[in-house]
Design a protein around this motif. Structure first.
Motif, PDB file in Angstrom:
ATOM      1  N   VAL A 198       1.151  -1.332   0.367  1.00 28.25           N
ATOM      2  CA  VAL A 198       0.105  -0.287   0.162  1.00 28.25           C
ATOM      3  C   VAL A 198       0.834   1.137   0.268  1.00 28.25           C
ATOM      4  CG1 VAL A 198      -1.968   1.459   1.159  1.00 28.25           C
ATOM      5  CG2 VAL A 198      -2.281  -1.373   1.342  1.00 28.25           C
ATOM      6  N   ARG A 199       1.749   1.186   0.772  1.00 31.88           N
ATOM      7  CA  ARG A 199       2.953   2.548   0.728  1.00 31.88           C
ATOM      8  C   ARG A 199       3.358   2.486  -0.636  1.00 31.88           C
ATOM      9  NH1 ARG A 199      -0.259   3.425   3.678  1.00 31.88           N
ATOM     10  NH2 ARG A 199      -0.258   4.074   5.682  1.00 31.88           N
ATOM     11  N   GLU A 205       0.864   4.070  -2.877  1.00 30.73           N
ATOM     12  CA  GLU A 205       1.195   5.691  -2.403  1.00 30.73           C
ATOM     13  C   GLU A 205       2.106   6.641  -3.118  1.00 30.73           C
ATOM     14  OE1 GLU A 205       0.167   8.121   1.708  1.00 30.73           O
ATOM     15  OE2 GLU A 205      -0.365   5.954   1.790  1.00 30.73           O
ATOM     16  N   ASN A 206       3.320   6.185  -2.291  1.00 29.67           N
ATOM     17  CA  ASN A 206       4.639   6.785  -2.833  1.00 29.67           C
ATOM     18  C   ASN A 206       4.345   7.114  -4.325  1.00 29.67           C
ATOM     19  OD1 ASN A 206       5.118   6.954  -0.154  1.00 29.67           O
ATOM     20  ND2 ASN A 206       6.843   5.591  -0.209  1.00 29.67           N
ATOM     21  N   VAL A 257       2.302   9.802  -5.395  1.00 33.72           N
ATOM     22  CA  VAL A 257       3.078  11.167  -4.907  1.00 33.72           C
ATOM     23  C   VAL A 257       3.940  12.032  -5.288  1.00 33.72           C
ATOM     24  CG1 VAL A 257       3.882  12.605  -2.749  1.00 33.72           C
ATOM     25  CG2 VAL A 257       1.856  10.344  -2.367  1.00 33.72           C
ATOM     26  N   CYS A 301      -2.663  13.060  -1.656  1.00 31.89           N
ATOM     27  CA  CYS A 301      -2.820  11.804  -1.002  1.00 31.89           C
ATOM     28  C   CYS A 301      -3.586  12.205   0.518  1.00 31.89           C
ATOM     29  CB  CYS A 301      -2.470  10.642  -0.718  1.00 31.89           C
ATOM     30  SG  CYS A 301      -3.162   9.599  -0.156  1.00 31.89           S
ATOM     31  N   PRO A 331      -5.797  10.732   3.150  1.00 24.82           N
ATOM     32  CA  PRO A 331      -6.197   9.395   3.734  1.00 24.82           C
ATOM     33  C   PRO A 331      -7.596  10.165   4.324  1.00 24.82           C
ATOM     34  CG  PRO A 331      -4.700  10.375   5.458  1.00 24.82           C
ATOM     35  CD  PRO A 331      -5.041  11.456   3.340  1.00 24.82           C
ATOM     36  N   ASN A 344      -6.924   2.005   6.165  1.00 26.61           N
ATOM     37  CA  ASN A 344      -6.362   2.229   3.915  1.00 26.61           C
ATOM     38  C   ASN A 344      -7.951   2.297   3.075  1.00 26.61           C
ATOM     39  OD1 ASN A 344      -3.838   2.635   4.196  1.00 26.61           O
ATOM     40  ND2 ASN A 344      -3.487   0.809   4.224  1.00 26.61           N
ATOM     41  N   LEU A 397      -8.492   6.256   0.282  1.00 23.94           N
ATOM     42  CA  LEU A 397      -7.498   7.021   0.061  1.00 23.94           C
ATOM     43  C   LEU A 397      -8.254   7.301  -1.305  1.00 23.94           C
ATOM     44  CD1 LEU A 397      -6.784   5.543   2.146  1.00 23.94           C
ATOM     45  CD2 LEU A 397      -3.958   5.512   1.043  1.00 23.94           C
ATOM     46  N   PHE A 456      -6.579  10.357  -4.274  1.00 24.98           N
ATOM     47  CA  PHE A 456      -5.588  10.840  -4.760  1.00 24.98           C
ATOM     48  C   PHE A 456      -5.598  12.167  -6.183  1.00 24.98           C
ATOM     49  CE2 PHE A 456      -4.290   7.093  -2.902  1.00 24.98           C
ATOM     50  CZ  PHE A 456      -2.474   6.835  -2.717  1.00 24.98           C
ATOM     51  N   ASN A 492      -6.437  17.138   5.152  1.00 26.28           N
ATOM     52  CA  ASN A 492      -5.034  16.081   5.962  1.00 26.28           C
ATOM     53  C   ASN A 492      -4.613  15.629   6.408  1.00 26.28           C
ATOM     54  OD1 ASN A 492      -3.413  14.434   4.050  1.00 26.28           O
ATOM     55  ND2 ASN A 492      -2.229  15.663   3.900  1.00 26.28           N
TER      56      ASN A 492
END
Length: 265
Positions: A186-187, A190-191, A194, A200, A202, A212, A215, A217, A237
């Motif tokens: 997941v991270r 997300e990264n 970004v 993002c 959440p 999660n 989310l 974006f 955020n």
């Protein structure tokens, strides 16, 4: 008023000002949609998300559902077109596990059987995000919804950066809470988003452990948003991440107390 209730009230106030809305558990910046918009709905279930947003914004929606029994029930209209695909990392037939809870059906056995077990398996045509867009001559996506029961990793691994840059908004329900994927995966997604220029938010950070589930974006390069509204988005955020930090601190304290009690025993 409790601190949590005050936090929720503040966030809801900003969401109302910005015209941020929620539909079937997915929070979107609806103000950015209009009759020229294109929505791609992966994991359409019965088509409620697509049909509601097409009605509200008079825009075109592509509703994609893998489970044949659900796909057949999706109502089409002049603005909503439906497709029976399993969105994954290849354009080949895939085994699709039918959960006893229909909307939990998945290409992953462990996800489909997580809550109520599975009742069977069907073969469904698989398709990648890029192939779906190409087949339907979609060059720009105003909103992509991903609710595909653990197949999120496969979709992002098979999608190029250039394709993702042509999407204005992405709303995702990650399934790490069902062992459909790991928190690290997941991270990583997300990264990556970004780094591609997405902001993002959440929204599910309000929900404690299941963080999660909702989310959003927003593509900062494609979306025309005033500085004042960007400030409100950043405040939302910040409030959400502060609530998550508080939850994690309280969890550490709780676990520490339990370990101390167990140690004394």
């Amino acid at each position: 008023m409790a601190l949590y209730e005050l936090l929720v009230k503040m966030i809801e106030g900003y969401k109302k000002d910005l015209q941020i809305t929620s539909h079937r558990g997915h929070t979107i910046y609806e103000k950015l949609l209009d009759r020229e918009s294109t929505i791609v709905d992966f994991g359409a279930h019965l088509g409620d998300f697509s049909n509601e947003l097409s009605r509200r914004n008079k825009c075109k929606c592509y509703a994609v559902e893998a489970l044949p029994a659900l796909y057949e029930k999706i109502p089409e209209s002049s603005l909503v077109k439906k497709f029976n695909y399993a969105v994954t990392n290849s354009n080949n037939p895939v085994q699709f596990y039918i959960s006893n809870q229909a909307e939990s059906s998945s290409i992953k056995n462990n996800v489909a059987s997580f809550e109520d077990g599975i009742q069977g398996v069907v073969t469904v045509e698989g398709i990648t995000l890029e192939s779906f867009l190409e087949n339907n001559n979609i060059e720009m996506v105003d909103l992509l919804k991903l609710d595909i029961e653990g197949a999120e990793v496969e979709v992002f691994k098979s999608t190029s950066d250039d394709t993702l840059r042509q999407i204005k908004q992405i709303t995702i329900e990650f399934h790490d809470f069902l062992d459909g994927m790991s928190l690290e995966e997941v991270r990583a997604i997300e990264n990556r988003l970004v780094n591609l220029g997405f902001f993002c938010i959440p929204f599910s950070y309000l929900f404690g452990e299941i963080s999660n589930l909702d989310l959003l974006f927003i593509n900062k390069k494609l979306c025309k948003i005033s500085q004042q509204n960007w400030l409100k988005l950043y405040i939302i955020n910040l409030l959400l991440r502060a609530e998550k930090a508080k939850y994690l601190i309280l969890e550490r304290i709780r676990k520490g107390k339990l370990e101390q009690i167990n140690g004394n025993n």
